[in-house]
Write an enzyme that holds these catalytic residues in place. Structure first.
Site, PDB file in Angstrom:
ATOM      1  N   LYS A  52      47.644 -35.692  10.604  1.00 24.49           N
ATOM      2  CA  LYS A  52      46.793 -36.030   9.450  1.00 24.49           C
ATOM      3  C   LYS A  52      45.326 -35.775   9.782  1.00 24.49           C
ATOM      4  O   LYS A  52      44.566 -35.273   8.955  1.00 24.49           O
ATOM      5  CB  LYS A  52      47.024 -37.494   9.041  1.00 24.49           C
ATOM      6  CG  LYS A  52      48.377 -37.689   8.367  1.00 24.49           C
ATOM      7  CD  LYS A  52      48.820 -39.141   8.278  1.00 24.49           C
ATOM      8  CE  LYS A  52      50.265 -39.206   7.795  1.00 24.49           C
ATOM      9  NZ  LYS A  52      50.876 -40.536   7.874  1.00 24.49           N
ATOM     10  N   GLN A  96      49.124 -46.388   9.620  1.00 26.73           N
ATOM     11  CA  GLN A  96      50.392 -45.722   9.924  1.00 26.73           C
ATOM     12  C   GLN A  96      51.500 -46.770  10.099  1.00 26.73           C
ATOM     13  O   GLN A  96      51.364 -47.701  10.885  1.00 26.73           O
ATOM     14  CB  GLN A  96      50.242 -44.889  11.213  1.00 26.73           C
ATOM     15  CG  GLN A  96      51.470 -44.088  11.572  1.00 26.73           C
ATOM     16  CD  GLN A  96      51.806 -43.014  10.534  1.00 26.73           C
ATOM     17  OE1 GLN A  96      50.932 -42.299  10.048  1.00 26.73           O
ATOM     18  NE2 GLN A  96      53.079 -42.904  10.180  1.00 26.73           N
ATOM     19  N   ASP A 119      47.562 -43.902   0.212  1.00 27.32           N
ATOM     20  CA  ASP A 119      49.027 -43.823   0.263  1.00 27.32           C
ATOM     21  C   ASP A 119      49.653 -44.286  -1.058  1.00 27.32           C
ATOM     22  O   ASP A 119      50.805 -43.981  -1.349  1.00 27.32           O
ATOM     23  CB  ASP A 119      49.564 -44.739   1.381  1.00 27.32           C
ATOM     24  CG  ASP A 119      49.890 -43.979   2.662  1.00 27.32           C
ATOM     25  OD1 ASP A 119      50.092 -42.750   2.580  1.00 27.32           O
ATOM     26  OD2 ASP A 119      49.961 -44.623   3.720  1.00 27.32           O
TER      27      ASP A 119
END
Ligand code: NDP
Length: 297
Positions: A52, A96, A119
């Site tokens: 990422k 994460q 997200d």
């Protein structure tokens, strides 16, 4: 002829389109920034986070990274998130997952400022999506919508079947497919591990999204002729390769491709789209926060 849906190519187009938006934001002194937070020493999580960061660098998004000792108290993670919420250089925050067992994952998701929740997992953003007023769409289903759009797959009036009901793929995918808007309007069935006769459902699907995490569980005999097959699964199986493994999907590609009208390969289908849509959401977050209009791909 079965069409192979090229996620790498569509993702590259999206990244290219984002580059212009990023330059426009940078000119307005609002270059987008994404913060990744890692509280894990799991090699797979470390790899995802570094991918990422690399993706950000490639398109000109500033990446900020915080690592927290997996044995640290949960409060350290929550304090970190609070600091990032207040940091004007950070437009998007990604913690994460999974976090260690002693940390309440839902509490962490709730701690992220919904305006920076790239997200799309904060309950406010989930609620907005379900209500048809999405802010951030979760990256994997959003990326699948972009694939369907790019390949002119008609969802309106189609029978769509989603295999899997996770919060990150199955549920948001099904929700997007039932929305009364473009790329929605499908008659949507959600299957899961307790579904009595999976094949009876998948055989009805004009659009099938497989997101169960079970290697090659869906073969050609379980498909309707001409169906669009979107294989989300990424399963690592032992193989006689240099790495000692290979990645395969939830769909048995060889038998499925003879029946499907269009199909995503694994790798090179949904995976690159998930990565591209994280960048997309970050750019959109920056544009909203800076009040600078940009064209998004
Ligand atoms: P989860 O394990 O969270 O969810 C799997 C879902 O599949 C569950 O709802 C489960 O049902 C259902 N399921 C499991 N076995 C069966 C079965 N035999 N028949 C029908 N349904 C079944 O996984 P995720 O949603 O996080 O991920 C799914 C897959 O997609 C994984 O391979 C993952 O690696 C991959 N993935 C790929 C991404 C990409 O970018 N390409 C992004 C995210 C995930 P139940 O709810 O009853 O347990």
């Amino acid at each position: 002829m079965t069409e192979v849906i090229d996620g790498n190519a569509v993702a590259a187009d999206i990244r290219e389109g984002l580059t212009d938006a990023i330059e426009r934001l940078a000119d307005a002194d609002a270059r987008p920034g994404l913060a990744t937070v890692l509280m894990s020493d799991d090699p797979a999580s470390e790899t995802y986070v570094s991918m990422k960061q690399r993706d950000c660098e490639e398109v000109g998004i500033t990446s900020h990274h915080v690592e927290i000792d997996p044995d640290a108290p949960a409060a350290e993670l929550l304090d970190t998130v609070a600091g990032l919420n207040d940091d004007p250089d950070v437009n998007g925050i990604l913690v994460q997952m999974p976090v260690p067992d002693h940390v309440d994952e839902r509490r962490v998701l709730r701690a992220i400022d919904p305006a920076k929740d790239v997200d799309g997992f904060h309950p406010e953003n989930v609620g907005r999506m379900v209500a048809g007023n999405a802010r951030f769409k979760p990256c994997t289903p959003h990326g699948i919508q972009k694939l369907l759009e790019h390949y002119d797959v008609e969802t309106e009036g189609a029978e769509a079947v989603v295999v899997g009901r996770s919060d990150i793929v199955g549920k948001p995918m099904a929700n997007l497919l039932i929305q009364k808007e473009p790329l929605g309007n499908a008659t949507t069935t959600v299957c899961h591990s307790r579904t009595a006769d999976l094949a009876a459902h998948t055989r009805e699907a004009d659009v099938l999204v497989a997101a169960a995490g079970v290697p090659e569980m869906i073969d050609g005999s379980m498909l309707k002729g001409g169906a669009t097959v979107i294989d989300v699964g990424i399963n690592r199986v032992d193989a006689d390769t240099e790495k000692g493994y290979e990645l395969i999907g939830d769909v048995e590609y060889e038998s499925a491709k003879d029946v499907a009208g269009a199909i995503t390969p694994v790798p090179g289908g949904v995976g690159p789209m998930t990565r591209a849509m994280l960048l997309y959401n970050t750019v959109w977050a920056a544009s909203e926060q800076a009040n600078v209009d940009v064209d998004l791909p």
